[in-house]
Design a protein around this motif. Structure first.
Motif, mmCIF file in Angstrom:
data_model
loop_
_atom_site.group_PDB
_atom_site.id
_atom_site.type_symbol
_atom_site.label_atom_id
_atom_site.label_comp_id
_atom_site.label_asym_id
_atom_site.label_seq_id
_atom_site.Cartn_x
_atom_site.Cartn_y
_atom_site.Cartn_z
ATOM 1 N N ASP A 26 0.829 -1.210 0.000
ATOM 2 C CA ASP A 26 0.000 0.000 0.000
ATOM 3 C C ASP A 26 0.868 1.266 0.000
ATOM 4 O OD1 ASP A 26 -2.403 -1.323 -0.147
ATOM 5 O OD2 ASP A 26 -2.844 -1.165 1.989
ATOM 6 N N LEU A 27 2.018 1.208 0.671
ATOM 7 C CA LEU A 27 2.926 2.354 0.670
ATOM 8 C C LEU A 27 3.557 2.587 -0.706
ATOM 9 C CD1 LEU A 27 4.978 2.116 3.989
ATOM 10 C CD2 LEU A 27 3.343 3.878 3.347
ATOM 11 N N THR A 28 3.767 1.525 -1.460
ATOM 12 C CA THR A 28 4.445 1.659 -2.753
ATOM 13 C C THR A 28 3.529 2.131 -3.875
ATOM 14 O OG1 THR A 28 4.064 -0.648 -3.356
ATOM 15 C CG2 THR A 28 6.107 -0.139 -2.204
ATOM 16 N N LYS A 29 2.240 1.974 -3.733
ATOM 17 C CA LYS A 29 1.313 2.310 -4.824
ATOM 18 C C LYS A 29 1.424 3.751 -5.323
ATOM 19 C CE LYS A 29 -1.989 -1.324 -3.883
ATOM 20 N NZ LYS A 29 -3.332 -1.670 -3.433
ATOM 21 N N PRO A 30 1.622 4.750 -4.470
ATOM 22 C CA PRO A 30 1.765 6.114 -4.999
ATOM 23 C C PRO A 30 3.008 6.316 -5.874
ATOM 24 C CG PRO A 30 1.249 6.187 -2.662
ATOM 25 C CD PRO A 30 1.515 4.758 -3.012
ATOM 26 N N TYR A 31 3.994 5.453 -5.749
ATOM 27 C CA TYR A 31 5.221 5.590 -6.526
ATOM 28 C C TYR A 31 5.167 4.831 -7.853
ATOM 29 C CZ TYR A 31 6.812 7.229 -2.011
ATOM 30 O OH TYR A 31 6.927 7.914 -0.828
ATOM 31 N N MET A 32 4.111 4.086 -8.070
ATOM 32 C CA MET A 32 3.970 3.306 -9.296
ATOM 33 C C MET A 32 3.550 4.203 -10.459
ATOM 34 S SD MET A 32 4.900 0.434 -8.413
ATOM 35 C CE MET A 32 4.473 -1.240 -8.257
ATOM 36 N N PRO A 33 3.816 3.759 -11.691
ATOM 37 C CA PRO A 33 3.448 4.566 -12.859
ATOM 38 C C PRO A 33 1.940 4.807 -12.945
ATOM 39 C CG PRO A 33 4.798 2.677 -13.497
ATOM 40 C CD PRO A 33 4.490 2.529 -12.050
ATOM 41 N N GLU A 34 1.588 5.958 -13.447
ATOM 42 C CA GLU A 34 0.179 6.333 -13.606
ATOM 43 C C GLU A 34 -0.479 5.500 -14.711
ATOM 44 O OE1 GLU A 34 -1.563 8.751 -11.891
ATOM 45 O OE2 GLU A 34 0.183 8.984 -10.604
ATOM 46 N N GLY A 35 -1.779 5.370 -14.622
ATOM 47 C CA GLY A 35 -2.544 4.748 -15.692
ATOM 48 C C GLY A 35 -2.696 3.248 -15.603
ATOM 49 N N GLU A 117 14.382 -1.330 -12.629
ATOM 50 C CA GLU A 117 13.639 -0.077 -12.801
ATOM 51 C C GLU A 117 12.676 0.163 -11.634
ATOM 52 O OE1 GLU A 117 10.082 1.469 -15.721
ATOM 53 O OE2 GLU A 117 11.623 0.164 -16.571
ATOM 54 N N PHE A 118 11.897 -0.855 -11.301
ATOM 55 C CA PHE A 118 10.936 -0.686 -10.213
ATOM 56 C C PHE A 118 11.624 -0.691 -8.848
ATOM 57 C CE2 PHE A 118 7.755 -1.823 -13.403
ATOM 58 C CZ PHE A 118 6.841 -0.818 -13.160
ATOM 59 N N GLY A 119 12.726 -1.414 -8.704
ATOM 60 C CA GLY A 119 13.469 -1.394 -7.448
ATOM 61 C C GLY A 119 14.003 -0.006 -7.132
ATOM 62 N N LEU A 120 14.512 0.674 -8.153
ATOM 63 C CA LEU A 120 14.987 2.045 -7.949
ATOM 64 C C LEU A 120 13.825 3.002 -7.689
ATOM 65 C CD1 LEU A 120 17.776 2.269 -10.661
ATOM 66 C CD2 LEU A 120 18.061 2.171 -8.184
ATOM 67 N N MET A 121 12.719 2.772 -8.390
ATOM 68 C CA MET A 121 11.550 3.634 -8.225
ATOM 69 C C MET A 121 10.972 3.514 -6.802
ATOM 70 S SD MET A 121 8.021 3.572 -10.438
ATOM 71 C CE MET A 121 8.921 3.211 -11.906
ATOM 72 N N LEU A 122 11.053 2.318 -6.236
ATOM 73 C CA LEU A 122 10.441 2.075 -4.928
ATOM 74 C C LEU A 122 11.416 2.242 -3.765
ATOM 75 C CD1 LEU A 122 8.304 -1.021 -5.884
ATOM 76 C CD2 LEU A 122 7.604 1.364 -5.748
ATOM 77 N N SER A 123 12.622 2.668 -4.047
ATOM 78 C CA SER A 123 13.608 2.891 -2.983
ATOM 79 C C SER A 123 13.370 4.241 -2.323
ATOM 80 C CB SER A 123 15.023 2.803 -3.554
ATOM 81 O OG SER A 123 15.271 1.511 -4.037
ATOM 82 N N GLN A 124 12.223 4.374 -1.753
ATOM 83 C CA GLN A 124 11.818 5.601 -1.072
ATOM 84 C C GLN A 124 12.042 5.424 0.434
ATOM 85 O OE1 GLN A 124 10.928 8.251 -2.878
ATOM 86 N NE2 GLN A 124 11.152 7.009 -4.726
ATOM 87 N N PRO A 125 12.386 6.498 1.133
ATOM 88 C CA PRO A 125 12.680 6.378 2.576
ATOM 89 C C PRO A 125 11.522 5.794 3.395
ATOM 90 C CG PRO A 125 13.353 8.529 1.760
ATOM 91 C CD PRO A 125 12.630 7.850 0.640
ATOM 92 N N ASP A 126 10.292 6.166 3.085
ATOM 93 C CA ASP A 126 9.176 5.642 3.880
ATOM 94 C C ASP A 126 8.977 4.147 3.653
ATOM 95 O OD1 ASP A 126 8.302 6.168 1.284
ATOM 96 O OD2 ASP A 126 6.261 6.650 1.904
#
Length: 150
Positions: A26-35, A117-126
């Protein structure tokens, strides 16, 4: 040798890591590509967490709390890695049904590329912080359960 029988530690670890997987998804969903819809992501990562908790965490928990920290962190990494691998494989299969690849080698290579690609996209601090703290808590909780009901 680890027990193949159900134990309280396996049950607690599987439930905890399934919940952690759901929450991290649920935390990762905002970082996923739109659409695109990612409604299956939470139950999918929860299923991975269930397996990690039962087959890895609950089976390996020992008698020392230091071991619980290491096993908890390893479980969190395994949850992240297997979830990312599962998602990348699913994405590759989805794209291959659209004839996006010329052959199987290109499709297998795409799994790694999509995962990076997605691993880097989801490497967010939260996301990382939640996964690390949740893994530590999961290892500690599983250890406490194993001590109490062993």
């Amino acid at each position: 040798m680890p027990s193949k029988m159900p134990t309280a530690a396996k049950l607690v670890a599987s439930i905890f890591f399934a919940a952690l997987g759901w929450f991290v998804a649920d935390l990762t969903k905002p970082y996923m590509p739109e659409g695109r819809s990612f409604e299956w992501l939470s139950p999918g990562l929860a299923a991975v967490g269930l397996l990690v908790g039962w087959r890895f965490t609950g089976k390996r928990i020992g008698s020392e709390m230091g071991g619980a920290v290491g096993i908890g962190l390893s479980s969190g990494f395994l949850l992240w890695f297997l979830g990312l691998f599962s998602f990348s494989t699913y994405e590759m299969l989805r794209l291959s049904l659209r004839k996006s690849y010329d052959g199987p080698v290109e499709a297998i290579r795409a799994v790694v590329e999509i995962g990076l690609e997605f691993g880097l996209m989801l490497s967010q601090p939260d996301v990382i912080g939640t996964l690390v703290l949740g893994s530590l808590l999961g290892g500690w909780l599983t250890q406490r359960t194993a001590r109490k009901w062993s």
